[in-house]
Write a protein that holds these residues in place. Structure first.
Motif, mmCIF file in Angstrom:
data_model
loop_
_atom_site.group_PDB
_atom_site.id
_atom_site.type_symbol
_atom_site.label_atom_id
_atom_site.label_comp_id
_atom_site.label_asym_id
_atom_site.label_seq_id
_atom_site.Cartn_x
_atom_site.Cartn_y
_atom_site.Cartn_z
ATOM 1 N N GLU A 1 0.630 -1.763 0.339
ATOM 2 C CA GLU A 1 -0.319 -0.237 -0.112
ATOM 3 C C GLU A 1 0.674 1.300 -0.129
ATOM 4 O OE1 GLU A 1 -3.552 0.484 -0.440
ATOM 5 O OE2 GLU A 1 -3.229 -1.772 -0.741
ATOM 6 N N ARG A 2 2.052 0.844 0.948
ATOM 7 C CA ARG A 2 2.904 2.151 0.637
ATOM 8 C C ARG A 2 3.386 2.537 -0.635
ATOM 9 N NH1 ARG A 2 7.296 4.551 4.018
ATOM 10 N NH2 ARG A 2 8.016 6.318 2.664
ATOM 11 N N ILE A 3 3.747 1.638 -1.495
ATOM 12 C CA ILE A 3 4.153 1.735 -2.641
ATOM 13 C C ILE A 3 3.149 2.127 -3.663
ATOM 14 C CG2 ILE A 3 5.099 0.560 -4.797
ATOM 15 C CD1 ILE A 3 6.181 -1.729 -2.764
ATOM 16 N N ILE A 4 1.517 1.784 -3.541
ATOM 17 C CA ILE A 4 0.881 2.666 -4.083
ATOM 18 C C ILE A 4 1.022 3.796 -4.029
ATOM 19 C CG2 ILE A 4 -1.646 2.255 -4.780
ATOM 20 C CD1 ILE A 4 -1.808 -0.811 -4.067
ATOM 21 N N SER A 5 0.770 4.476 -3.019
ATOM 22 C CA SER A 5 0.853 5.658 -2.786
ATOM 23 C C SER A 5 1.903 6.598 -3.257
ATOM 24 C CB SER A 5 0.730 5.848 -1.187
ATOM 25 O OG SER A 5 1.648 5.765 -0.385
ATOM 26 N N CYS A 6 3.539 6.087 -3.246
ATOM 27 C CA CYS A 6 4.154 6.589 -4.532
ATOM 28 C C CYS A 6 4.149 6.501 -5.507
ATOM 29 C CB CYS A 6 5.172 6.590 -3.365
ATOM 30 S SG CYS A 6 6.081 5.072 -3.569
ATOM 31 N N ASP A 7 3.409 5.589 -5.611
ATOM 32 C CA ASP A 7 3.457 5.019 -7.508
ATOM 33 C C ASP A 7 3.302 6.418 -8.310
ATOM 34 O OD1 ASP A 7 3.590 3.406 -10.036
ATOM 35 O OD2 ASP A 7 1.567 3.769 -10.474
ATOM 36 N N ARG A 8 3.583 6.174 -9.951
ATOM 37 C CA ARG A 8 4.224 7.808 -10.247
ATOM 38 C C ARG A 8 2.774 7.763 -11.341
ATOM 39 N NH1 ARG A 8 9.176 8.294 -13.788
ATOM 40 N NH2 ARG A 8 10.044 8.707 -12.027
ATOM 41 N N MET A 9 2.455 6.298 -11.495
ATOM 42 C CA MET A 9 1.587 5.888 -12.487
ATOM 43 C C MET A 9 0.419 6.267 -11.543
ATOM 44 S SD MET A 9 2.486 5.287 -15.541
ATOM 45 C CE MET A 9 1.545 4.123 -15.875
ATOM 46 N N GLN A 10 -0.232 6.009 -10.742
ATOM 47 C CA GLN A 10 -1.023 5.723 -9.886
ATOM 48 C C GLN A 10 -1.421 7.957 -9.373
ATOM 49 O OE1 GLN A 10 -3.243 4.120 -8.512
ATOM 50 N NE2 GLN A 10 -2.554 2.055 -9.316
ATOM 51 N N ASN A 11 -0.360 8.503 -9.237
ATOM 52 C CA ASN A 11 -0.114 10.055 -8.785
ATOM 53 C C ASN A 11 -0.079 10.845 -9.873
ATOM 54 O OD1 ASN A 11 -0.412 9.345 -5.684
ATOM 55 N ND2 ASN A 11 1.880 9.050 -6.073
ATOM 56 N N PHE A 12 0.079 10.693 -11.317
ATOM 57 C CA PHE A 12 0.494 11.640 -12.062
ATOM 58 C C PHE A 12 -0.044 11.536 -13.284
ATOM 59 C CE2 PHE A 12 4.334 12.169 -9.654
ATOM 60 C CZ PHE A 12 3.684 13.895 -9.493
ATOM 61 N N PHE A 13 -0.178 9.870 -13.907
ATOM 62 C CA PHE A 13 -0.967 8.957 -15.053
ATOM 63 C C PHE A 13 -2.209 8.593 -14.890
ATOM 64 C CE2 PHE A 13 3.970 9.200 -15.133
ATOM 65 C CZ PHE A 13 3.874 10.671 -15.830
ATOM 66 N N LYS A 14 -2.879 8.745 -13.928
ATOM 67 C CA LYS A 14 -4.274 8.498 -13.658
ATOM 68 C C LYS A 14 -4.226 7.109 -13.592
ATOM 69 C CE LYS A 14 -6.233 12.984 -15.213
ATOM 70 N NZ LYS A 14 -6.846 14.249 -15.956
ATOM 71 N N LYS A 15 -3.518 6.102 -14.038
ATOM 72 C CA LYS A 15 -3.774 4.821 -13.757
ATOM 73 C C LYS A 15 -4.850 4.443 -12.623
ATOM 74 C CE LYS A 15 -3.188 0.252 -14.819
ATOM 75 N NZ LYS A 15 -3.351 -0.056 -15.763
ATOM 76 N N LYS A 16 -5.477 3.249 -13.635
ATOM 77 C CA LYS A 16 -7.333 2.872 -12.207
ATOM 78 C C LYS A 16 -6.658 1.579 -12.045
ATOM 79 C CE LYS A 16 -10.307 5.595 -14.646
ATOM 80 N NZ LYS A 16 -11.699 5.727 -15.834
ATOM 81 N N GLY A 17 -7.162 1.125 -10.531
ATOM 82 C CA GLY A 17 -7.021 0.185 -10.145
ATOM 83 C C GLY A 17 -5.363 -0.482 -9.436
ATOM 84 N N VAL A 18 -5.397 -1.023 -8.072
ATOM 85 C CA VAL A 18 -4.606 -1.369 -8.009
ATOM 86 C C VAL A 18 -4.144 -2.580 -7.799
ATOM 87 C CG1 VAL A 18 -4.331 0.989 -6.750
ATOM 88 C CG2 VAL A 18 -5.211 -0.934 -6.010
ATOM 89 N N GLU A 19 -4.642 -3.626 -8.366
ATOM 90 C CA GLU A 19 -4.980 -5.153 -7.822
ATOM 91 C C GLU A 19 -3.423 -5.298 -8.611
ATOM 92 O OE1 GLU A 19 -7.168 -3.657 -9.532
ATOM 93 O OE2 GLU A 19 -9.088 -4.287 -8.261
ATOM 94 N N TYR A 20 -3.243 -5.288 -9.446
ATOM 95 C CA TYR A 20 -1.831 -5.333 -10.055
ATOM 96 C C TYR A 20 -0.579 -5.318 -9.379
ATOM 97 C CZ TYR A 20 -0.730 -0.459 -11.322
ATOM 98 O OH TYR A 20 -0.750 1.063 -11.606
ATOM 99 N N PHE A 21 -0.637 -4.754 -7.984
ATOM 100 C CA PHE A 21 0.401 -4.338 -7.977
ATOM 101 C C PHE A 21 0.668 -5.916 -6.691
ATOM 102 C CE2 PHE A 21 -0.363 0.155 -7.978
ATOM 103 C CZ PHE A 21 0.891 0.552 -8.252
ATOM 104 N N TYR A 22 -0.002 -6.198 -6.623
ATOM 105 C CA TYR A 22 -1.102 -7.810 -5.348
ATOM 106 C C TYR A 22 0.205 -8.617 -6.438
ATOM 107 C CZ TYR A 22 -1.763 -4.984 -1.930
ATOM 108 O OH TYR A 22 -2.220 -3.908 -0.831
ATOM 109 N N TYR A 23 -0.749 -8.476 -7.955
ATOM 110 C CA TYR A 23 0.184 -9.553 -9.168
ATOM 111 C C TYR A 23 1.541 -9.544 -8.780
ATOM 112 C CZ TYR A 23 0.561 -11.139 -13.238
ATOM 113 O OH TYR A 23 1.341 -12.197 -14.257
ATOM 114 N N TYR A 24 1.658 -8.789 -9.162
ATOM 115 C CA TYR A 24 3.623 -8.589 -9.523
ATOM 116 C C TYR A 24 4.212 -8.606 -8.357
ATOM 117 C CZ TYR A 24 3.623 -5.882 -14.383
ATOM 118 O OH TYR A 24 2.979 -6.618 -15.613
ATOM 119 N N ASP A 25 3.841 -8.369 -6.980
ATOM 120 C CA ASP A 25 4.390 -8.700 -5.564
ATOM 121 C C ASP A 25 4.176 -10.066 -6.007
ATOM 122 O OD1 ASP A 25 4.728 -7.581 -3.352
ATOM 123 O OD2 ASP A 25 3.423 -8.834 -1.922
#
Length: 435
Positions: free
Chosen positions: A67-91
């Motif tokens: 969740e910390r990584i999600i909160s500082c991710d540039r795609m989430q914060n600047f490029f309007k990337k939707k969804g966070v499930e893929y973080f857990y897939y890659y993890d």
């Protein structure tokens, strides 16, 4: 030794070249590849992570590290990337890779989400992750930074003799020496066109996780240019120093690991500027200087706030640090290179992230922004510490000893990276670390 490298676009090819040399030394080399367009040769073991399919439902339990990584991710914060499930897939994929390869060392940047996930898992498994990155000063040197920090690991322990060290100090103070990352890259139209085509290709092939939607990127770039114009329309070219106390805050470019990862607590620069402005005493002004390569940190919200704030003075993009630093009383920075320059010129400086720069008495680290008030009084009363030439020489040698000679850039932004002399120097540094 088992050495694992993490793909980061063109930097991957620098790692590939280093890996070729280390493989000849008998080390087992492997790569994690997130974007298959930046693949390496088949002499290495490769873990190419397939892009998750949209139709597949990813089941996961939330955890603080991800969740910390999600909160500082540039795609989430600047490029309007939707969804966070893929973080857990890659993890999960990264966990399996580390369990399968069992590396002794992992090398990679600390910028993209998949690199940060690797770092998080390396910490859990007590595996050392090192980010080889420019150390800013002295020039043409780099350090291995531990995990997602600015803490250097080992170093060459090379000593610069006093006269030469003092010459470096004076060149930094005068502005004649610039860090490697400020080098002007010659725009080769065909090369940059190919790069854009490759990024668009990556996006439509499935890498929507580190590659922005081309339409969103285009709109952001267009807005960025408008914001730069709006900023310069209200900004000043110089300062009226009469009976005023100036605190300088140089904006840090975003998205950038320097602030989004290393300075995570203060990554919202608008929020930081608002808090600092509220703390400043009367007749103390906050000078906000834009980054020469302004990006998305120069938001419309920031411009709107500054327009209506009498305690803030903005500087034009054309104003250089060299032109205004002598008029500044105190510098406030998160992780900026300006801290090094202030230390050497005895300009009072405060940092919001603790690094080896804070080993110097004239570079203070503060945990609470309210400490700025007492530091302003120290400066006004000439109580802020100063260091002598001998201390500056020791400091330059501290930076030199904790780094290695060489450019560990990527071949796209610096064509000299692959020169044999440079590669030999960089490989020598890697060998010293893993020894």
């Amino acid at each position: 030794m088992k050495l694992l490298f993490v793909e980061n676009r063109y930097k991957t090819f620098t790692f590939e070249k280093i890996g070729e040399f280390l493989q000849k030394e008998g080390h087992e080399i492997a790569f994690i590849i997130q974007n298959k367009n930046y693949n390496v040769n088949n002499s290495f073991k490769k873990y190419i992570i397939p892009y998750p399919k949209n139709k597949e439902k990813i089941i996961y339990d939330r955890c603080d590290g991800v969740e910390r990584i999600i909160s500082c991710d540039r795609m989430q914060n600047f490029f309007k990337k939707k969804g966070v499930e893929y973080f857990y897939y890659y993890d999960n994929e990264i966990k399996n890779i580390l369990n399968d390869f069992k590396p002794d060392f992992v090398f990679g940047e600390s910028t993209a989400f998949h690199e940060l996930l690797v770092i998080n898992n390396c910490k859990k498994n007590n595996v050392l992750y090192l980010n080889p990155c420019t150390c800013r000063y002295p020039k043409n040197r780099f350090s291995f930074y531990k995990y997602n920090t600015l803490e250097p690991y080992r170093g060459s322990n090379e000593y610069i003799e006093n006269n030469k060290a003092l010459d470096i100090v004076n060149k930094i103070i005068s502005g004649d020496a610039k860090p490697d990352y400020m080098r002007v890259v010659k725009k080769e139209r065909l090369k940059f066109l190919r790069d854009k085509v490759l990024k668009v290709k990556s996006y439509y092939q499935g890498d929507t996780f580190n590659t922005p939607n081309p339409n969103i990127k285009y709109k952001l770039e267009k807005q960025k240019q408008k914001n730069i114009t709006s900023w310069d329309a209200i900004a000043k070219n110089n300062l009226d120093t009469k009976n005023n106390f100036f605190v300088l805050y140089p904006l840090q470019m975003q998205p950038e690991a320097n602030i989004d990862v290393w300075g995570f607590k203060y990554r919202n620069q608008l929020d930081l500027i608002k808090k600092v402005t509220n703390i400043l005493p009367e007749n103390v002004f906050l000078i906000v200087k834009p980054n020469p390569k302004s990006k998305y940190e120069l938001s419309t919200d920031l411009i709107d706030f500054i327009k209506n704030e009498s305690k803030i003075i903005t500087l034009n993009h054309q104003v250089t640090m060299k032109e205004i630093l002598h008029d500044i009383d105190l510098v406030l920075t998160i992780t900026g290179t300006i801290a090094i320059e202030c230390i050497l010129s005895n300009k009072p400086v405060v940092t919001l992230v603790k690094t080896l720069n804070n080993e110097q008495s004239n570079c203070k680290y503060i945990e609470d922004l309210f400490e700025i008030k007492s530091i302003i009084n120290e400066v006004k009363e000439n109580r802020f510490p100063r260091i002598e030439d001998q201390d500056k020489i020791k400091y330059i040698n501290r930076l030199n000893a904790s780094s290695y000679y060489g450019r560990v850039s990527d071949p796209f932004s610096n064509s000299k990276t692959f020169e044999i002399e440079n590669i030999n120097s960089v490989v020598s540094a890697f060998k010293d670390v893993i020894a």
